[in-house]
Motif scaffolding. Structure first.
Motif, PDB file in Angstrom:
ATOM      1  N   SER A  31       0.812  -1.226   0.000  1.00 42.87           N
ATOM      2  CA  SER A  31       0.000   0.000   0.000  1.00 42.87           C
ATOM      3  C   SER A  31       0.842   1.271   0.000  1.00 42.87           C
ATOM      4  O   SER A  31       0.443   2.278  -0.609  1.00 42.87           O
ATOM      5  N   ASP A  32       1.982   1.284   0.665  1.00 45.37           N
ATOM      6  CA  ASP A  32       2.801   2.491   0.708  1.00 45.37           C
ATOM      7  C   ASP A  32       3.601   2.697  -0.573  1.00 45.37           C
ATOM      8  O   ASP A  32       4.230   3.748  -0.754  1.00 45.37           O
ATOM      9  N   LEU A  33       3.615   1.689  -1.452  1.00 43.68           N
ATOM     10  CA  LEU A  33       4.308   1.836  -2.733  1.00 43.68           C
ATOM     11  C   LEU A  33       3.388   2.406  -3.805  1.00 43.68           C
ATOM     12  O   LEU A  33       3.863   2.969  -4.795  1.00 43.68           O
ATOM     13  N   TYR A  34       2.065   2.240  -3.618  1.00 44.21           N
ATOM     14  CA  TYR A  34       1.126   2.768  -4.603  1.00 44.21           C
ATOM     15  C   TYR A  34       0.969   4.268  -4.408  1.00 44.21           C
ATOM     16  O   TYR A  34       0.886   4.756  -3.280  1.00 44.21           O
ATOM     17  N   LEU A  35       0.940   4.984  -5.512  1.00 42.56           N
ATOM     18  CA  LEU A  35       0.876   6.431  -5.487  1.00 42.56           C
ATOM     19  C   LEU A  35      -0.551   6.912  -5.688  1.00 42.56           C
ATOM     20  O   LEU A  35      -1.343   6.275  -6.394  1.00 42.56           O
ATOM     21  N   THR A  36      -0.867   8.033  -5.093  1.00 41.46           N
ATOM     22  CA  THR A  36      -2.185   8.634  -5.268  1.00 41.46           C
ATOM     23  C   THR A  36      -2.221   9.354  -6.610  1.00 41.46           C
ATOM     24  O   THR A  36      -1.372  10.197  -6.899  1.00 41.46           O
TER      25      THR A  36
END
Length: 505
Positions: free
Chosen positions: A272-277
């Motif tokens: 989840s922390d690797l996916y960008l908004t």
């Protein structure tokens, strides 16, 4: 074969674009494009064009398959590339991943603030993600056709030893988060990371075991390694039973279903922390409104000029003036619609459908644009057509023009300095993952099996069921700076879904 992965690396002007193509499921194709940003260049710009050559018989065109439907069928993600480490370099000595993880644990135990908790959770996710990536690479390397059989036993031992050290080091930190200052909810983050890495260990170790067992010609060479792999898998299963994680078991449908569900949730959690908004918005909206206003103005100008001209000639309240007025307003509406169509075409060719800022920790690190259009065959560049019709299944293919061409465009801009500043790990770039659901392409297909008459060896006549295949050709056009690379993929479709995808070289 379902799930087969094609991998191609494009070296383009010192930047690198990696492309992984696979069948995600029976009805979805996945393209994962990794854009590796040059470290010495502050601004990096990439573009990817996907040219879809669709058989005419599938009835895919701008009327039956509008943009809104396309964007329902396509799913895209943008994520930071996982920092790359060898499995044996994750722990021990001055290994960065473990040093960051341990510091976060110790800081949480001594000062359990919200900031410390957030950093602790982030480091758990990153450590698990790095371990997963390293284990996957080690597994794929060991099973690569380029590895000599004599080297496989030693590589297997190195893999087992390195993974065992990673798990041992991580699990040694359990006592740190067992301090009374840390709540059960926060302590559970440790378990999520532990269970995820345990899942990955069993997955890749079992894959290696299966690979060796199938190489029967090297049974003697692999015998010792096979027993080591079996032993480590059993040990991990015993550990999972001890701490309460679910193990796969034969004839345990409920437990296995729970295992699959938990594995999927844990993977999303770790990544989840690797996916960008990427909040999308319509591109060229202001310009579109300006062009539409001009179209309305031109139409009104025509109607006004006609009205004034014939008013002076026939007067205000005459039948000829009334007829001319009605006709002028009819023509005015046509002028307005034609002008709107003309300007919309200009906007479509110059602008994209959607534009989004790429956010990491709520900070902008780049932009991404995407657009989709149907293109006339005459407008397709010659080099794209040359790649499409190379290595034809039949020589007559290039004389058949009953294909619709659909173009998906994507432009990516990365600010390398901001990317570096916002992550404690050195990352090489961005992954853009595009997943296309092909259900819309299957609606007009014939039955998946066609019965063909055939004379048997004994002289009787029978029928043989044959697959009815449709080929979707995709030309991938990748560019970085002034360099351009083209690759082609052939996707075999039936009414039942995707049969296979392969690169045509």
């Amino acid at each position: 074969m379902l799930g087969r992965v094609l991998h191609q690396v494009f070296n383009i002007a010192e930047g690198v674009i990696e492309v992984n193509t696979k069948i995600h499921d029976k009805f979805s194709i996945e393209f994962k494009t990794s854009f590796v940003a040059r470290r010495k260049v502050k601004e990096n710009d990439f573009s990817a064009y996907m040219w879809f050559f669709v058989p005419y018989s599938l009835d895919i065109n701008h009327e039956t398959y509008p943009k809104s439907r396309f964007y329902q069928d396509i799913k895209s993600y943008v994520r930071v590339k996982t920092p790359q480490f060898l499995l044996q370099d994750i722990v021990g000595g001055n290994a960065i991943p473990y040093a960051n993880l341990k510091a976060a644990f110790q800081n949480l135990a001594s000062t359990p603030t919200r900031t410390a908790t957030k950093e602790y959770e982030y480091q758990v996710k990153m450590f698990a993600a790095i371990t997963h990536s390293a284990a996957r690479d080690a597994c794929h390397n060991l099973m690569s056709k380029h590895i000599m059989p004599d080297d496989i036993p030693s590589l297997s031992r190195e893999y087992l030893q390195a993974y065992a050290e990673v798990l041992k080091a991580y699990r040694a930190l359990r006592k740190v988060v067992s301090q009374p200052t840390i709540s059960d909810d926060i302590r559970s983050y440790f378990r999520y990371g532990d269970e995820f890495m345990s899942n990955m260990f069993k997955l890749y170790t079992t894959r290696i075991l299966d690979f060796m067992l199938k190489r029967e010609e090297h049974k003697g060479l692999f015998a010792e390694s096979v027993e080591m792999l079996r032993s480590e898998i059993r040990k991990e299963s015993e550990y999972r039973e001890k701490v309460g994680y679910v193990n796969l078991k034969e004839n345990d449908a409920e437990g296995n279903r729970n295992m699959v569900f938990r594995s999927g949730v844990l993977k999303k959690y770790v990544d989840s922390d690797l996916y960008l908004t990427v909040p999308k918005r319509k591109d060229g909206k202001l310009v579109e409104q300006l062009y539409l206003g001009i179209a309305a103005g031109l139409a009104m100008m025509f109607a006004t000029v006609v009205s004034f001209t014939f008013q002076q000639k026939f007067g205000n309240f005459t039948l000829p003036f009334f007829i001319v007025l009605v006709i002028s307003y009819m023509i005015k509406d046509r002028i307005k619609e034609l002008s709107r169509y003309y300007f919309a075409h200009r906007i479509g060719s110059k602008y994209f459908d959607n534009k989004a800022e790429i956010l990491l920790k709520e900070e902008k690190i780049g932009t991404i644009k995407e657009g989709m259009d149907f293109i006339k065959m005459s407008k397709v560049p010659d080099d794209v057509k040359r790649v499409r019709y190379s290595k034809r299944l039949m020589g007559v293919e290039n004389r058949i023009t009953d294909e619709k061409v659909m173009l998906y465009r994507m432009a990516l801009h990365i600010d390398r300095e901001k990317l570096n500043a916002l992550t404690p790990y050195e990352t090489t770039g961005i992954n853009d993952i595009i997943r296309l659901n092909v259900n819309s392409f299957l609606q007009k297909m014939d039955n998946p099996k066609v019965n063909m008459l055939n004379m048997n060896d004994d002289g009787t006549v029978g029928t043989i069921p044959c697959d009815k295949i449709y080929y979707l050709n995709i030309v991938l056009q990748l560019s970085y700076e002034d360099e351009l690379t083209l690759r082609r993929f052939r996707v075999a479709l039936t009414r039942n879904g995707i049969e296979f995808i392969k690169e045509v070289k």
